[in-house]
Design an enzyme around this catalytic site. Structure first.
Site, PDB file in Angstrom:
ATOM      1  N   ASP A   1       0.842  -1.190   0.000  1.00 35.14           N
ATOM      2  CA  ASP A   1       0.000   0.000   0.000  1.00 35.14           C
ATOM      3  C   ASP A   1       0.884   1.249   0.000  1.00 35.14           C
ATOM      4  OD1 ASP A   1      -3.050   0.679   0.335  1.00 35.14           O
ATOM      5  OD2 ASP A   1      -2.030   2.012   1.745  1.00 35.14           O
TER       6      ASP A   1
ATOM      7  N   TYR B   1      -3.968  10.899   1.538  1.00 33.21           N
ATOM      8  CA  TYR B   1      -4.537  10.747   0.192  1.00 33.21           C
ATOM      9  C   TYR B   1      -4.628  12.093  -0.514  1.00 33.21           C
ATOM     10  CZ  TYR B   1      -5.741   5.881   1.091  1.00 33.21           C
ATOM     11  OH  TYR B   1      -5.673   4.538   1.355  1.00 33.21           O
TER      12      TYR B   1
ATOM     13  N   HIS C   1      -4.435  -7.871  -0.034  1.00 33.50           N
ATOM     14  CA  HIS C   1      -3.840  -6.572   0.238  1.00 33.50           C
ATOM     15  C   HIS C   1      -3.058  -6.561   1.549  1.00 33.50           C
ATOM     16  CE1 HIS C   1      -3.525  -2.238  -0.331  1.00 33.50           C
ATOM     17  NE2 HIS C   1      -3.881  -2.068   0.935  1.00 33.50           N
TER      18      HIS C   1
END
Length: 463
Positions: A222, A370, A424
């Site tokens: 990630d 983000y 993930h």
């Protein structure tokens, strides 16, 4: 007899010489890489970090859980509209009645080593895992493991344990560092916009200036994979190898890849237009077509967090049930399972991770990354190739499963593994597969400067 005695004396002399050489070599190496219990507190600026337990805070949390207002759902089992009502309610009950945060805090403080240092006016926390013995004849491998969202440094535990306890040997030993990214875990939140290159700079400073390491390996999933990439890009002489289990760069900004991506988006991977295309073009079209489905079904959270993260943070920071549902839904959707998420994560592991966000009140700062990163991404921006050994582990349940040729545009790819299982959260789902892949990459492709040379400059391998 004299001849026999002479031959025996000659053999003994040779044996003694060899023994002296071996002993001197061992003494030289052991003095360079002796595992010292003082490290890293022997380094200026490093201090012991204690995970705090607050009984009043815990009681308030339980009261909030008692007052949870569960939203109406006409199908309580379904994950079609997001988090399953039935599963979230069951976890709330477990959290309230069976889970002990005090036990987790005690484990973190007594069974694991927590440290912190101030870098760029921020406290940066890291967990450290030592090898099982104190002598390495050839390599001591400092390895940094970087988590992503919505994870934490807790993800590191199983892989770090395997590397330091099972993969370490007299000839190669791992020392694993598991930092909390700024704004995550036990690290401070940045007081200004802070993007991936900024985090990479902080982590290189932590590794080299604070801990004194000249060379180190970086691993991430990630956001952690992006941090690893930028660390190597900024300091290629210090990063000895990059291992990732997530690749977020996208297709290469080349004409052929752009055409293939367009075909994959508009017409799909089976279009006749790709009949004469290269293997990479065909793989790019297929990956982009699959990625289009993921963008439509799984990235709503990303658009919110990349535009208005503070808005949703009000609700998540105030409601433990809401925070649980938000994080748990991602763990369910992004992991590789047959419908039973508990085959991948124990209930306690899920709540442990949520508790890190709840007690530190940093769900908002974690989501701001983000916006800080994606606001500065330039479409078509030139990507410089990083001349550092690179390995990619592609897990079948991962959101993005790129072809190898994408990575080859950006990196010196030495190893590319298509895993049989996992998603993930690979470090939690398939720690054995991930640890094996990291170890194979290090053994075959990572070159560290000699321990003697490293110790000469910094004494950092006195771990």
């Amino acid at each position: 007899p004299d001849m026999v005695r002479g031959i025996q004396e000659e053999k003994m002399t040779k044996f003694s010489c060899c023994l002296i050489v071996v002993v001197l070599t061992l003494l030289s190496l052991s003095s360079a890489v002796t595992i010292d219990s003082r490290f890293p507190l022997s380094r200026d600026g490093v201090r012991k970090e204690v995970v705090k337990y607050n009984e009043q805070e815990w009681n308030q949390l339980r009261s909030r859980l008692d007052l949870s207002r569960i939203p109406f759902a006409f199908d309580e089992d379904s994950w079609e509209y997001g988090a399953s009502t039935k599963e979230v309610v069951a976890l709330i009950k477990f959290w309230r009645e069976s889970y002990s945060w005090k036990d987790t805090v005690n484990m973190l403080n007594t069974q694991r080593e927590q440290y912190s240092a101030v870098v760029e006016d921020m406290k940066i926390h890291f967990e450290m895992w030592r090898p099982k013995s104190g002598l390495a004849l050839t390599k001591v491998v400092p390895l940094f493991f970087f988590h992503g969202w919505p994870g934490s440094f807790l993800e590191c535990g199983k892989v770090a344990s395997l590397l330091t306890q099972e993969k370490s040997s007299p000839r190669l030993q791992y020392v694993v560092f598991c930092p909390s990214l700024p704004g995550y875990g036990l690290s401070d939140a940045p007081s200004k916009p802070f993007s991936i290159p900024d985090i990479a700079r902080v982590m290189n400073t932590l590794a080299h200036e604070v801990l004194g390491l000249d060379r180190y390996v970086v691993q991430g999933g990630d956001w952690g994979s992006m941090v690893a990439w930028k660390m190597a890009e900024a300091e290629p002489s210090r990063v000895a190898g990059i291992h990732v289990n997530f690749f977020g760069q996208g297709p290469p900004p080349t004409l052929s890849a752009t055409i293939a991506a367009g075909i994959g988006t508009m017409l799909g991977k089976d279009s006749w237009l790709l009949a004469l295309g290269t293997k990479c073009m065909k793989e790019t079209a297929a990956a982009v077509e699959e990625g289009k489905k993921i963008i439509l079904s799984e990235t709503g959270y990303m658009h919110i967090q990349a535009t208005k993260p503070n808005t949703v943070a009000f609700g998540l920071n105030d409601s433990p049930a809401g925070l649980l549902a938000y994080i748990f839904e991602k763990m369910h959707a992004w992991s590789h399972h047959d419908g039973d998420v508990y085959k991948r994560f124990r209930p306690r592991e899920i709540i442990d991770n949520v508790m890190i966000y709840w007690t530190q009140q940093n769900i908002g700062s974690s989501m701001r990354l983000y916006k800080d990163y994606l606001s500065n991404v330039v479409v078509g921006e030139k990507r410089n190739k990083v001349d550092v050994p690179f390995a990619g582990a592609v897990f079948p349940g991962e959101l993005v499963r790129p072809p190898k040729c994408w990575a080859e545009y950006d990196f010196d790819v030495k190893k590319w593994t298509l895993m049989p299982s996992g998603g993930h959260f690979a470090a939690m789902e398939e720690p054995g597969l991930l640890a094996d892949d990291i170890h194979a990459f290090v053994v075959d492709h990572v070159q560290l400067s000699s321990p003697k040379k490293q110790a000469k400059k910094h004494a950092t391998v006195e771990l």
